[in-house]
Motif scaffolding. Structure first.
Motif, PDB file in Angstrom:
ATOM      1  N   GLU A 134      26.774  43.768  70.693  1.00 53.58           N
ATOM      2  CA  GLU A 134      28.050  43.386  70.073  1.00 53.58           C
ATOM      3  C   GLU A 134      28.459  44.507  69.130  1.00 53.58           C
ATOM      4  O   GLU A 134      27.699  44.923  68.261  1.00 53.58           O
ATOM      5  N   SER A 135      29.680  45.009  69.298  1.00 57.86           N
ATOM      6  CA  SER A 135      30.105  46.106  68.422  1.00 57.86           C
ATOM      7  C   SER A 135      30.816  45.603  67.173  1.00 57.86           C
ATOM      8  O   SER A 135      30.728  46.238  66.130  1.00 57.86           O
ATOM      9  N   ALA A 136      31.517  44.432  67.276  1.00 59.95           N
ATOM     10  CA  ALA A 136      32.342  43.959  66.152  1.00 59.95           C
ATOM     11  C   ALA A 136      33.198  45.123  65.656  1.00 59.95           C
ATOM     12  O   ALA A 136      34.019  45.625  66.393  1.00 59.95           O
ATOM     13  N   VAL A 137      32.968  45.594  64.424  1.00 56.10           N
ATOM     14  CA  VAL A 137      33.704  46.766  63.922  1.00 56.10           C
ATOM     15  C   VAL A 137      32.747  47.926  63.645  1.00 56.10           C
ATOM     16  O   VAL A 137      33.114  48.883  62.959  1.00 56.10           O
ATOM     17  N   ASP A 138      31.539  47.855  64.190  1.00 57.83           N
ATOM     18  CA  ASP A 138      30.496  48.821  63.850  1.00 57.83           C
ATOM     19  C   ASP A 138      30.252  49.866  64.929  1.00 57.83           C
ATOM     20  O   ASP A 138      29.225  50.555  64.899  1.00 57.83           O
ATOM     21  N   GLY A 139      31.157  50.000  65.891  1.00 56.49           N
ATOM     22  CA  GLY A 139      30.922  50.903  67.002  1.00 56.49           C
ATOM     23  C   GLY A 139      30.644  52.335  66.588  1.00 56.49           C
ATOM     24  O   GLY A 139      29.686  52.956  67.059  1.00 56.49           O
ATOM     25  N   LYS A 140      31.464  52.878  65.704  1.00 53.93           N
ATOM     26  CA  LYS A 140      31.267  54.267  65.279  1.00 53.93           C
ATOM     27  C   LYS A 140      29.928  54.427  64.568  1.00 53.93           C
ATOM     28  O   LYS A 140      29.198  55.406  64.814  1.00 53.93           O
ATOM     29  N   GLN A 141      29.582  53.485  63.710  1.00 51.70           N
ATOM     30  CA  GLN A 141      28.308  53.565  62.998  1.00 51.70           C
ATOM     31  C   GLN A 141      27.146  53.469  63.980  1.00 51.70           C
ATOM     32  O   GLN A 141      26.122  54.156  63.825  1.00 51.70           O
ATOM     33  N   GLN A 142      27.277  52.630  64.999  1.00 48.65           N
ATOM     34  CA  GLN A 142      26.220  52.515  66.001  1.00 48.65           C
ATOM     35  C   GLN A 142      26.027  53.827  66.746  1.00 48.65           C
ATOM     36  O   GLN A 142      24.893  54.223  67.045  1.00 48.65           O
ATOM     37  N   LEU A 143      27.120  54.509  67.064  1.00 51.83           N
ATOM     38  CA  LEU A 143      27.009  55.824  67.708  1.00 51.83           C
ATOM     39  C   LEU A 143      26.352  56.833  66.775  1.00 51.83           C
ATOM     40  O   LEU A 143      25.508  57.625  67.184  1.00 51.83           O
TER      41      LEU A 143
END
Length: 316
Positions: A134-143
Motif C-alpha cells: 500500500e503506497s497511501a502517500v508514501d510512495g516517494k519515501q518508499q522508493l
C-alpha cells in the motif's frame, strides 16, 4: 588527491548516512540496515571527520540533517543507486529468474493493473517473488528507502534519480445511492456542492485532485465523512445521503449497485509508474515494468496525448 579521511569512506558509510537521513534516527537506521547502532554511529563519525561537519544535529527529540548533511545524503543516494545498477546482470530470462519485485500502489491501480500483472508474472517467472504494498502517500519515501521497486499512482515524484512512465488516465465521476436526489435531473455544480460528501483521504494525509479544482472556483468543499480507501465505498454509500467523487473507472465498476453521474467539472487524473536508478537496468525489474505497461495498454489504453509513454528521467 583525496585526503586520507575521504579515501577511507566506503559504500557502507554512505548507506548509513542515507538511512539516518531517511529515518531521522540512529537506532531506526541500524534496524533498517541490520547492523548494531554502534556501527551506524561509527560510520557517521568517520563522515563527520572527513567532511568537517556534524551532518546531523538533534532538535528536541528529532535528528535533523545540516545543510551539508542533506547535500551529502543526496549525492550518496545517487552513488548507491548507480553502483547497484552497475552490479545488475545484463542478461535476463524470466523462466529461470529469481529475485523480488515490490510494487507500491493504492486501490485504483490495484483494481485495474495488479490482477493481470500477477497472473502474467507468476506464469512467466515462477521463481520470482512479487510483493504488493500500500503506497497511501508514501510512495516517494518508499522508493528513497528502497522498500519498494515500483510506485504506481496519480503522483508527481521529481528528482534526477527517478524515472517515469505513463500508465493510464482517468477523470472523476460521482456515485450515490439510486434513491438519492442527485441520481435524477442535471447534476449541476450547485446541486453537487449542496450535497453530503464522503472523501477518501488515506488517514487524513491525502486530498483528491478535484478539491483543488473546486478551490480554483472559490469552492471549499468540506466532506461529511472521510475514509482511508476506496474499497469501503460500495458498502458505505447504499442507503445513505452521501455522494462519493471517485475515478470514473472505479465508479463504473459500481454502476450495477449505485447511481453513476458525471462530476460537474473536467478534472484529469494521470496514473504514472515510477522507479529509480537502482532497478533501472535490472533485467527482472525491466521485465516487470514492461508487463505493467502492457497490461495498462491492453486494458486501459486511452490514446491521451498529454503525456509520453516512453521511459524518461524526470528533471531535477
Amino acid at each position: 588527491m583525496l585526503s586520507d579521511d575521504l579515501s577511507r569512506i566506503d559504500l557502507a558509510a554512505l548507506q548509513a548516512l542515507v538511512a539516518v537521513q531517511n529515518r531521522a534516527s540512529f537506532s531506526d537506521a541500524s534496524e533498517l540496515l541490520g547492523v548494531n547502532q554502534s556501527t551506524v554511529s561509527y560510520a557517521i563519525k568517520r563522515l563527520r571527520k572527513a567532511f568537517n561537519d556534524p551532518l546531523f544535529v538533534r532538535q528536541g527529540n528529532a535528528i535533523v540533517a545540516t545543510d551539508k548533511g542533506d547535500q551529502l545524503a543526496q549525492q550518496a543516494r545517487v552513488i548507491l543507486e548507480r553502483m547497484e545498477s552497475i552490479s545488475s546482470p545484463s542478461g535476463f530470462d524470466p523462466a529461470i529468474a529469481e529475485g523480488t519485485v515490490t510494487v507500491s500502489c493504492n486501490h485504483h491501480e490495484r483494481m485495474f493493473l495488479i490482477p493481470d500483472f500477477l497472473r502474467r508474472a507468476q506464469k512467466e517467472a515462477p521463481n520470482a517473488a512479487i510483493h504488493i504494498f500500500e503506497s497511501a502517500v508514501d510512495g516517494k519515501q518508499q522508493l528513497k528507502e528502497n522498500t519498494c521497486d515500483i510506485v504506481l499512482g496519480p503522483v508527481s515524484i521529481l528528482g534526477d534519480i527517478y524515472y517515469r512512465r505513463k500508465m493510464f488516465s482517468d477523470h472523476y465521476a460521482c456515485v450515490m445511492d439510486p434513491a438519492h436526489e442527485l441520481a435524477r435531473g442535471v447534476l449541476t455544480l450547485e446541486r453537487y456542492c449542496a450535497s453530503r460528501h464522503v472523501a477518501v483521504t488515506h488517514n487524513g494525509r491525502w486530498e483528491a485532485l478535484y478539491f483543488a479544482a473546486l478551490r480554483a472556483k472559490g469552492i471549499e468543499l468540506e466532506p461529511d465523512v472521510t475514509v482511508s480507501s476506496h474499497d469501503i465505498l460500495e458498502r458505505l454509500i447504499p442507503g445513505s445521503k452521501l455522494v462519493a467523487t471517485i475515478p470514473f473507472r472505479l465508479a463504473s465498476r459500481l454502476s450495477d449497485r449505485l447511481a453513476l453521474r458525471p462530476f460537474p467539472m473536467d478534472v484529469f487524473i494521470q496514473i504514472d509508474m515510477y522507479w529509480t536508478e537502482r532497478t533501472h537496468h535490472s533485467g527482472l525489474h525491466r521485465w516487470a515494468r514492461q508487463i505493467l505497461a502492457e497490461v495498462a495498454e491492453k486494458n486501459l489504453s486511452d490514446d491521451d496525448p498529454r503525456s509520453p509513454r516512453r521511459d524518461k528521467r524526470q528533471p531535477a
